[in-house]
Enzyme design. Sequence first.
Site, PDB file in Angstrom:
ATOM      1  N   ASN A  10       0.864  -1.062  -0.115  1.00  0.00           N
ATOM      2  CA  ASN A  10      -0.122   0.191  -0.260  1.00  0.00           C
ATOM      3  C   ASN A  10       0.976   1.198   0.008  1.00  0.00           C
ATOM      4  O   ASN A  10       1.405   1.758   0.936  1.00  0.00           O
ATOM      5  CB  ASN A  10      -0.948  -0.024   1.291  1.00  0.00           C
ATOM      6  CG  ASN A  10      -1.716   1.231   1.337  1.00  0.00           C
ATOM      7  OD1 ASN A  10      -1.823   2.188   0.617  1.00  0.00           O
ATOM      8  ND2 ASN A  10      -2.554   1.583   2.433  1.00  0.00           N
ATOM      9  N   LYS A  12       0.128   4.179  -0.151  1.00  0.00           N
ATOM     10  CA  LYS A  12      -0.736   5.322   0.323  1.00  0.00           C
ATOM     11  C   LYS A  12      -0.576   6.638  -0.627  1.00  0.00           C
ATOM     12  O   LYS A  12      -0.388   6.466  -1.805  1.00  0.00           O
ATOM     13  CB  LYS A  12      -0.093   5.707   1.641  1.00  0.00           C
ATOM     14  CG  LYS A  12      -0.181   4.415   2.735  1.00  0.00           C
ATOM     15  CD  LYS A  12      -0.024   4.649   4.157  1.00  0.00           C
ATOM     16  CE  LYS A  12      -0.220   3.347   4.758  1.00  0.00           C
ATOM     17  NZ  LYS A  12      -0.236   3.441   6.234  1.00  0.00           N
ATOM     18  N   HIS A  98      -9.656   1.392   4.888  1.00  0.00           N
ATOM     19  CA  HIS A  98      -8.343   1.563   5.772  1.00  0.00           C
ATOM     20  C   HIS A  98      -8.561   2.487   6.730  1.00  0.00           C
ATOM     21  O   HIS A  98      -9.404   3.502   6.409  1.00  0.00           O
ATOM     22  CB  HIS A  98      -7.237   2.116   4.663  1.00  0.00           C
ATOM     23  CG  HIS A  98      -5.904   1.998   5.293  1.00  0.00           C
ATOM     24  ND1 HIS A  98      -5.387   2.894   6.132  1.00  0.00           N
ATOM     25  CD2 HIS A  98      -4.912   1.054   5.119  1.00  0.00           C
ATOM     26  CE1 HIS A  98      -4.095   2.549   6.567  1.00  0.00           C
ATOM     27  NE2 HIS A  98      -3.985   1.560   6.114  1.00  0.00           N
ATOM     28  N   GLU A 100      -6.890   4.902   7.726  1.00  0.00           N
ATOM     29  CA  GLU A 100      -6.652   6.506   7.248  1.00  0.00           C
ATOM     30  C   GLU A 100      -7.996   7.058   6.497  1.00  0.00           C
ATOM     31  O   GLU A 100      -8.206   8.237   6.661  1.00  0.00           O
ATOM     32  CB  GLU A 100      -5.464   6.372   6.493  1.00  0.00           C
ATOM     33  CG  GLU A 100      -4.150   6.255   7.308  1.00  0.00           C
ATOM     34  CD  GLU A 100      -2.973   5.389   6.772  1.00  0.00           C
ATOM     35  OE1 GLU A 100      -2.829   5.310   5.558  1.00  0.00           O
ATOM     36  OE2 GLU A 100      -2.114   5.042   7.320  1.00  0.00           O
ATOM     37  N   GLU A 168      -5.470  -4.566  10.903  1.00  0.00           N
ATOM     38  CA  GLU A 168      -4.328  -3.520  10.936  1.00  0.00           C
ATOM     39  C   GLU A 168      -4.571  -2.609  12.372  1.00  0.00           C
ATOM     40  O   GLU A 168      -5.555  -1.612  12.295  1.00  0.00           O
ATOM     41  CB  GLU A 168      -4.226  -2.559   9.770  1.00  0.00           C
ATOM     42  CG  GLU A 168      -3.888  -3.142   8.560  1.00  0.00           C
ATOM     43  CD  GLU A 168      -3.279  -2.204   7.603  1.00  0.00           C
ATOM     44  OE1 GLU A 168      -2.277  -2.489   6.909  1.00  0.00           O
ATOM     45  OE2 GLU A 168      -3.790  -1.123   7.046  1.00  0.00           O
ATOM     46  N   GLY A 174       2.580   2.655  10.834  1.00  0.00           N
ATOM     47  CA  GLY A 174       3.569   3.442  10.923  1.00  0.00           C
ATOM     48  C   GLY A 174       4.282   3.918  12.130  1.00  0.00           C
ATOM     49  O   GLY A 174       4.939   5.020  12.304  1.00  0.00           O
ATOM     50  N   SER A 214       3.280  -1.834  10.410  1.00  0.00           N
ATOM     51  CA  SER A 214       4.852  -1.588  10.691  1.00  0.00           C
ATOM     52  C   SER A 214       5.620  -2.826  10.408  1.00  0.00           C
ATOM     53  O   SER A 214       6.644  -3.345  11.017  1.00  0.00           O
ATOM     54  CB  SER A 214       5.405  -1.191  12.243  1.00  0.00           C
ATOM     55  OG  SER A 214       4.809   0.069  12.560  1.00  0.00           O
TER      56      SER A 214
HETATM   57  P1  13P Z   1       3.026   0.684   7.701  1.00  0.00           P
HETATM   58  O1  13P Z   1       3.684  -0.685   7.193  1.00  0.00           O
HETATM   59  O2  13P Z   1       3.676   2.027   7.310  1.00  0.00           O
HETATM   60  O3  13P Z   1       2.940   0.753   9.115  1.00  0.00           O
HETATM   61  O4  13P Z   1       1.386   1.045   7.125  1.00  0.00           O
HETATM   62  C1  13P Z   1       0.666  -0.288   7.310  1.00  0.00           C
HETATM   63  C2  13P Z   1      -0.632   0.049   6.643  1.00  0.00           C
HETATM   64  O5  13P Z   1      -1.340   0.861   6.938  1.00  0.00           O
HETATM   65  C3  13P Z   1      -0.649  -0.675   5.080  1.00  0.00           C
HETATM   66  O6  13P Z   1      -2.000  -0.560   4.751  1.00  0.00           O
END
Ligand code: 13P
Length: 252
Positions: A10, A12, A98, A100, A168, A174, A214
Amino acid sequence: MSRKKILLANWKMNTNYNEAVTLAQEMDYERKAFAGIDTVVCPPYISLKGVGNVFAFDKSPLMLGAQDVFWEQDGAYTGFISASMLKSLAVSYCIVGHSERRHHAKEDDKTVGLKAQALLEAGITPVICVGEPPVVYEAGSTREFVSEQLSVALEQVEDPQNLVVAYEPIWAIGSGKVASPLHVQEVLSALRAVLEARFGAERAEAMRLVYGGSVMAENIHAYSEIEELDGFLVGGASLDAQKFAAIAKNMK
Ligand code: 13P
């Protein structure tokens, strides 16, 4: 039941068009690492075509995914993208729900379900994301929280086909913090139970569950014993082809 492993990148809101095309080429260069694993790259919308072209031109085993979709087919929905539009670019997977998007775009479980259903109708595999905020985790209520997220979303889904569910934890995204293998195992069992209750044991058993938050090559060995775990959804470490390939190598 043996399910094929899956690894999703992803990206993002990272990479401009040229950077995305270059990164796609670098990822395909690592293709040996991804052998035997369904590997899906989800760039920003503007780069779907470019990344798809790289994969098609190189006859890459890597697959194209999107990060979001709108549930209507077409019409007066300024700025939105439909499942059939994604299908026209050879997108085969799409992330929905997601954390976010739930946070910044105020998505809820019902709209996540509508999106999943629209994708299934277009022949695209949805990757439904669930995950708890820190306060829920600290209260020990993760299983109830994510089970509710998934079951409300699935009310909108008629025929799940081969959908994927991604767990997640918001506090792990992150942050460099990862959920313990025991916690992930317990949560994935709860999610499998939701799938079973909705679609029956046999169909639920065939669906893949992944973890995200992460994830790096260095920290996934701890998860190798989790029977319910079929792969990973990777953010930061998927922006570097070698780091992403190293994750795939450590999945074998
Ligand atoms: P990270 O791997 O940067 O923690 O992000 C995870 C994520 O949100 C994948 O969709």
